[in-house]
Design a protein around this motif. Sequence first.
Motif, short mmCIF file in Angstrom:
data_model
loop_
_atom_site.label_atom_id
_atom_site.label_comp_id
_atom_site.label_asym_id
_atom_site.label_seq_id
_atom_site.Cartn_x
_atom_site.Cartn_y
_atom_site.Cartn_z
N ASP A 136 -0.65 18.24 -3.08
CA ASP A 136 0.74 18.58 -3.43
C ASP A 136 1.65 17.36 -3.39
OD1 ASP A 136 0.95 18.09 -0.73
OD2 ASP A 136 1.63 20.11 -0.19
N GLY A 137 1.06 16.19 -3.15
CA GLY A 137 1.85 14.95 -3.12
C GLY A 137 2.57 14.71 -1.82
N GLN A 138 2.41 15.62 -0.86
CA GLN A 138 3.17 15.52 0.38
C GLN A 138 2.39 14.89 1.53
OE1 GLN A 138 6.53 16.31 0.20
NE2 GLN A 138 5.80 16.36 -1.93
N ASN A 139 1.18 14.43 1.25
CA ASN A 139 0.40 13.81 2.32
C ASN A 139 1.05 12.49 2.75
OD1 ASN A 139 -1.20 11.61 0.59
ND2 ASN A 139 -1.23 13.53 -0.52
N VAL A 140 0.86 12.15 4.01
CA VAL A 140 1.51 10.96 4.59
C VAL A 140 0.47 10.07 5.25
CG1 VAL A 140 3.13 10.13 6.33
CG2 VAL A 140 3.68 12.17 5.00
N TRP A 141 0.40 8.82 4.79
CA TRP A 141 -0.41 7.79 5.42
C TRP A 141 0.53 6.63 5.69
CZ3 TRP A 141 -6.01 6.49 3.45
CH2 TRP A 141 -6.66 5.71 4.41
N HIS A 142 0.86 6.46 6.95
CA HIS A 142 1.82 5.45 7.37
C HIS A 142 1.42 4.07 6.85
CE1 HIS A 142 4.71 4.48 10.98
NE2 HIS A 142 5.10 3.92 9.86
N ARG A 143 2.40 3.35 6.32
CA ARG A 143 2.16 2.01 5.80
C ARG A 143 3.08 1.01 6.49
NH1 ARG A 143 1.17 5.64 1.82
NH2 ARG A 143 3.36 6.02 1.40
N ALA A 144 2.68 -0.27 6.44
CA ALA A 144 3.43 -1.33 7.10
C ALA A 144 3.62 -2.48 6.12
CB ALA A 144 2.70 -1.82 8.35
N TYR A 145 4.86 -2.87 5.89
CA TYR A 145 5.14 -4.00 5.02
C TYR A 145 4.70 -5.29 5.72
CZ TYR A 145 7.76 -7.28 2.11
OH TYR A 145 8.10 -8.32 1.27
N ALA B 139 -1.77 17.37 -8.27
CA ALA B 139 -2.94 18.10 -8.76
C ALA B 139 -3.80 18.53 -7.59
CB ALA B 139 -3.74 17.23 -9.73
N GLY B 140 -3.97 19.85 -7.45
CA GLY B 140 -4.82 20.38 -6.39
C GLY B 140 -6.29 20.18 -6.68
N ALA B 141 -7.13 20.62 -5.74
CA ALA B 141 -8.57 20.39 -5.85
C ALA B 141 -9.15 21.01 -7.11
CB ALA B 141 -9.27 20.93 -4.61
N ASP B 142 -8.70 22.22 -7.47
CA ASP B 142 -9.26 22.87 -8.66
C ASP B 142 -8.92 22.09 -9.93
OD1 ASP B 142 -10.31 24.84 -7.07
OD2 ASP B 142 -8.71 26.29 -7.46
N VAL C 209 -6.87 6.21 -3.94
CA VAL C 209 -6.59 5.32 -2.82
C VAL C 209 -5.24 5.67 -2.18
CG1 VAL C 209 -5.46 3.52 -4.21
CG2 VAL C 209 -6.66 2.89 -2.10
N LEU C 210 -5.18 5.52 -0.87
CA LEU C 210 -4.00 5.82 -0.04
C LEU C 210 -3.74 7.31 0.11
CD1 LEU C 210 -1.46 3.00 -1.03
CD2 LEU C 210 -3.18 3.02 0.78
N TYR C 211 -4.75 8.13 -0.23
CA TYR C 211 -4.66 9.55 0.06
C TYR C 211 -5.36 9.81 1.40
CZ TYR C 211 -5.69 14.53 0.15
OH TYR C 211 -5.79 15.84 0.54
N ARG C 212 -4.75 10.62 2.23
CA ARG C 212 -5.35 11.01 3.50
C ARG C 212 -4.95 12.45 3.76
NH1 ARG C 212 -5.22 10.71 9.32
NH2 ARG C 212 -6.76 9.24 10.15
N ASP C 213 -5.93 13.29 3.99
CA ASP C 213 -5.66 14.72 4.13
C ASP C 213 -4.76 15.01 5.33
OD1 ASP C 213 -5.99 17.52 3.47
OD2 ASP C 213 -7.30 17.64 5.22
#
Length: 330
Positions: free
Chosen positions: A192-201, A252-255, A268-272
Motif C-alpha cells: 500500500d506504499g505505507q511501509n517504513v524503512w528508516h533511512r539516514a542521510y 500494488a498489492g501482492a495479487d 529495493v528499500l521495501y520492508r514488510d
Amino acid sequence: MADSALVIGGTRFIGRHVVEELREHDYEVTMLNRGNHENPFAGADDVTHVEGDRTDDTDLRTAKLSAEPDVVIDCIAYYPADVEAAVDVFADVDGYVYISSGDAYGAEEIPKREGETELRPCTAEQATDESHDTYGNRKAEGDRVVFEAAAEGVNAMAVRPCIVYGPHDYTERLDYWIDRVANCDRVVVPGDGQNVWHRAYVEDVASALRVVAERGEPGEAYNVGDRQLVTLEEMVELIADVLDTDCEVVPAGADALASGSLEPDDFVLYRDYPHVLDTCKLAALGWESTPIEEAMHRTAVDHLESDRDGSEHDPGRQAEERVLGVLDTL
C-alpha cells in the motif's frame, strides 16, 4: 595544533563523507585503506593517505604512528576480529568509533532503542562468515567487543546507522527510485506504499560519527537516522518534488504484482515490518539531521551528475507495465 583523526576507509561512501566532515571541523586527517579505489582527496594538504590492509595489525600500528590520532573512525570493520584488533591498537586514543548497523538489532519492535532492544546473537561460524545473511550478527558482535573494551578503559563507542543514502552511494539503492521517477510518469510501489524503512542521510551519519568521537560516552552505542521518517510512497513523492516532475505513485498489492511475476521484496528499500531507530540519544549530544527535502535534493543532484541508475535493483519495467495494466482494469 589541530586535532588529528584516522579514518579507516575513507574513499568511497560513508568514509568519504567522514573525511569531509572532519576537514570541515579543522582536523588533520589520515586515511588507511588498500588504495583499491580512486582517492578523492589526492593532493589535499590536510589529508594523508597510508596504504595498508586493516586486517593486518602491523598496518594498523603503522597508520597509528603516522597519524598520531586523537580520534579513530572505523568505517570498514565487517568482522568482530577487525574490532578486536582495533580496540587493542587504538586503546589509548581519545575516541575510537566503530560503525555498526541498525541491522545489529535482533528484535522487531518500534522503535529500536540502544540498550533496550535485543541485539542479534553471533556464533563462532557467523563471526567469520562472508555472506550478507550474517552481516547483522557480525555487526552486533562488534558492538559487544566495543562494550567489553570500554569496560577495560578503552574510549570505544559504536554508531548504528539505518539504510544510508546520499551522494556517492555505490549501493545504488536510492538511485533505482530516482531513475524511475526521472524517466517514468507512473511508478509502482509494493504493497500500500505505507511501509517504513528508516533511512539516514550520509552527511548526517558523518556528523554523528564526529560528534560521538568528541562527546560520546565510552561503552555506548548511538543510533543515527533521519529525524523525520517517510513511507516508501512519500519517499517517491519527495523525489518527484525535488526533481520538479509529475509522477503518479501506484501502490500494488501482492495479487497485482503477481500478474507481472513480481513480489514486494523484488523492490529495493521495501520492508514488510517497519524498521525505526530511536535517535534521541544521539540528538542529546547536540547532533542534528539535515531536513529531508534538502537531503533528497542533494542526493538527486548527485544522481543526475553520475552514471548510476540502480539498474541492478530493477525488477523490470515490462513486468511493472503488466502490473499497471491489470490495475487499470480494476
